[in-house]
Design a protein around this motif. Structure first.
Motif, mmCIF file in Angstrom:
data_model
loop_
_atom_site.group_PDB
_atom_site.id
_atom_site.type_symbol
_atom_site.label_atom_id
_atom_site.label_comp_id
_atom_site.label_asym_id
_atom_site.label_seq_id
_atom_site.Cartn_x
_atom_site.Cartn_y
_atom_site.Cartn_z
ATOM 1 N N PRO A 392 8.338 -45.226 -25.171
ATOM 2 C CA PRO A 392 7.094 -45.613 -24.485
ATOM 3 C C PRO A 392 7.005 -45.038 -23.070
ATOM 4 C CG PRO A 392 8.103 -47.511 -25.563
ATOM 5 C CD PRO A 392 9.112 -46.404 -25.621
ATOM 6 N N GLU A 393 5.827 -44.628 -22.668
ATOM 7 C CA GLU A 393 5.629 -44.099 -21.314
ATOM 8 C C GLU A 393 5.950 -45.140 -20.257
ATOM 9 O OE1 GLU A 393 2.061 -41.993 -20.452
ATOM 10 O OE2 GLU A 393 1.969 -41.017 -22.422
ATOM 11 N N SER A 394 5.788 -46.410 -20.591
ATOM 12 C CA SER A 394 6.056 -47.475 -19.623
ATOM 13 C C SER A 394 7.529 -47.544 -19.234
ATOM 14 C CB SER A 394 5.620 -48.831 -20.194
ATOM 15 O OG SER A 394 6.349 -49.149 -21.375
ATOM 16 N N TYR A 395 8.399 -46.876 -19.990
ATOM 17 C CA TYR A 395 9.830 -46.895 -19.675
ATOM 18 C C TYR A 395 10.180 -45.966 -18.525
ATOM 19 C CZ TYR A 395 10.961 -49.410 -24.056
ATOM 20 O OH TYR A 395 11.054 -50.334 -25.063
ATOM 21 N N GLY A 396 9.217 -45.157 -18.070
ATOM 22 C CA GLY A 396 9.474 -44.269 -16.950
ATOM 23 C C GLY A 396 9.852 -42.863 -17.385
ATOM 24 N N PRO A 397 10.166 -42.005 -16.414
ATOM 25 C CA PRO A 397 10.401 -40.594 -16.722
ATOM 26 C C PRO A 397 11.736 -40.338 -17.413
ATOM 27 C CG PRO A 397 10.798 -41.003 -14.401
ATOM 28 C CD PRO A 397 10.243 -42.283 -14.971
ATOM 29 N N ARG A 398 11.765 -39.240 -18.124
ATOM 30 C CA ARG A 398 12.999 -38.681 -18.674
ATOM 31 C C ARG A 398 13.091 -37.256 -18.138
ATOM 32 N NH1 ARG A 398 14.829 -35.500 -23.303
ATOM 33 N NH2 ARG A 398 16.724 -36.373 -24.255
ATOM 34 N N ILE A 399 14.009 -37.029 -17.221
ATOM 35 C CA ILE A 399 14.154 -35.720 -16.579
ATOM 36 C C ILE A 399 15.551 -35.201 -16.893
ATOM 37 C CG2 ILE A 399 14.095 -34.433 -14.412
ATOM 38 C CD1 ILE A 399 11.396 -35.677 -15.229
ATOM 39 N N MET A 400 15.593 -34.085 -17.631
ATOM 40 C CA MET A 400 16.853 -33.491 -18.062
ATOM 41 C C MET A 400 16.887 -32.027 -17.658
ATOM 42 S SD MET A 400 17.782 -36.242 -19.841
ATOM 43 C CE MET A 400 19.174 -35.786 -20.871
ATOM 44 N N HIS A 401 18.055 -31.551 -17.268
ATOM 45 C CA HIS A 401 18.257 -30.126 -17.043
ATOM 46 C C HIS A 401 18.976 -29.555 -18.259
ATOM 47 C CE1 HIS A 401 18.219 -30.297 -12.327
ATOM 48 N NE2 HIS A 401 17.133 -30.820 -12.879
ATOM 49 N N GLN A 402 18.377 -28.556 -18.885
ATOM 50 C CA GLN A 402 18.983 -27.931 -20.062
ATOM 51 C C GLN A 402 19.310 -26.468 -19.768
ATOM 52 O OE1 GLN A 402 16.603 -26.758 -23.489
ATOM 53 N NE2 GLN A 402 18.123 -27.635 -24.860
#
Length: 413
Positions: A392-402
């Protein structure tokens, strides 16, 4: 803010020193690395993965890399814990590149990035859902949501575009209200690779910068079986190709051991107008693929034709490694000296891909890795399948470096 159009010429990012120009490892004869195998659920058939302690990836030595190289080939997935600070993009590239010292270009595994935007004299390369970091353009940002303040060269308020199954999977889709309550899907089961011209990476590497916060989500198979699986939000789901080979019936296993897959030219452009099955492992045959004569220029000698089964060079273990969505043609043999049968009908190709992939895509074979901020995962791309999962968008961002870079060779079995 100026965004590149779909017709703009693809341009390479600014040059960054390669690992050969920057890597001068400290002298060290012994690594302090320590492995702790991942404890899977009692009913799990997943048998891969280990946590790594005692190695600072921002300062790893040649002895550390020897330890990592051996551990990765034996465990297929490594999770680096207790890192003193966030892994720097330059070090993430260095770690990834060390697995293939013969590779000369140091290039991104999917080719050159287009210009994404230019603002205040700064140019950012990549795609909206995969922007590159200028400091090390082989490192891309994946996920969804707004980047932290003063983040490298990105303008304030820059948002990474998320992807979800509604834009890619064939209906029925999970309704928005159910997704907001935690219903999820596997987006795409794959191993990383361009599937045309460029050899697929040996390894993949992910740094978790920001992770979604909220209760576990429930992944729905959507294939009529009613199967579901509870996982951490934003987890990366993984399956071992060795397990996928093991669960096949004897006759089918013998076929895949002796057979090859031909992938479509510019496979991701070719499939971009088509739709995925709800499980995310193959494409639905509706005739919606981009016609071959409408693709960017391509040549026969750059077509990728790979064995269905790849061998681990350290352990000798064999893994079923196929990309069901990019498959274009099959060359089937039921024994090494058997007659080769060519299948070019896309519906038949995909039926066979479903036959050999779906047995492994069952909850007991899947490990959904719960990312923790600051942790780094490294996986052997030539022995695992993986898929992102929705949250869910309400859970906040997911920022990963790949980081994944083209290999020096194509898989040969």
């Amino acid at each position: 803010m100026v965004f590149a159009s779909a017709t703009e010429t693809i341009v390479g990012p600014p040059k960054v020193l390669t690992v050969r120009e920057t890597y001068s490892p400290p002298n060290a004869s012994r690594s302090n690395g320590r492995l702790v195998p991942i404890k899977h659920a009692p009913d799990s058939k997943a048998d891969f993965g280990a946590e790594v302690y005692g190695i600072d990836l921002n300062n790893f030595t040649s002895a550390d890399f020897d330890f990592i190289h051996d551990a990765l080939h034996r465990h297929k997935l490594l999770v680096f814990k207790a890192q003193p600070e966030m892994l720097r993009p330059q070090q993430q590239y260095r770690l990834t590149a060390c697995f293939d010292p013969d590779e000369q270009t140091g290039g991104f595994a999917h080719g050159a990035d287009p210009v994404l935007l230019t603002e205040n004299g700064v140019t950012i390369y990549g795609l909206p859902n995969r922007p590159a970091i200028n400091a090390q353009p082989q490192v891309h940002i994946l996920g969804r949501g707004e980047l932290p303040e003063n983040y490298f060269d990105f303008p304030p308020g820059f948002n990474v575009k998320g992807i979800d199954h509604v834009d890619f999977h064939v209906p029925p889709h999970i309704p928005r209200e159910e997704r907001d309550r935690g219903a999820s899907r596997f987006y795409q089961w794959h191993w990383d690779g361009a599937l045309y011209a460029i050899p697929p990476p040996r390894v993949g590497c992910l740094l978790a910068v920001r992770t979604p916060k909220g209760p576990d989500v429930t992944v729905h198979w959507g294939d009529g079986t009613g199967r579901t699986m509870g996982i951490a939000p934003g987890a990366t789901a993984m399956v071992a190709g060795s397990r996928a080979l093991e669960v096949l019936d004897d006759e089918t296993r013998e076929v895949v051991l002796n057979s090859r897959v031909e992938y479509a030219p510019h496979a991701f452009r070719w499939m971009s107008t088509a739709r995925s099955t709800q499980l995310g492992h193959t494409i639905v045959t509706e005739g919606k693929e981009v016609p071959l004569d409408e693709l960017p220029p391509w040549s026969e000698e750059k077509i990728c034709v790979y064995p269905m089964v790849w061998t681990n060079p350290v352990t000798g273990e064999k893994s079923l490694q196929v990309h069901g969505q990019g498959a274009f043609k099959l060359y089937l043999k039921d024994k090494p000296d058997g007659e080769e049968r060519i299948i070019s009908d896309l519906k038949e190709v995909r039926e066979f891909m479903h036959k050999i992939m779906s047995p492994a895509l069952s909850p007991e074979n899947i490990y959904a890795h719960p990312h923790q901020e600051g942790d780094v995962i490294l996986w052997y791309n030539r022995a695992l399948w993986h898929s992102i999962t929705e949250f869910p968008e309400s859970y906040g961002p997911r920022i990963m470096h790949q980081c994944n870079i083209a290999a020096s060779d194509h898989p040969s079995g």
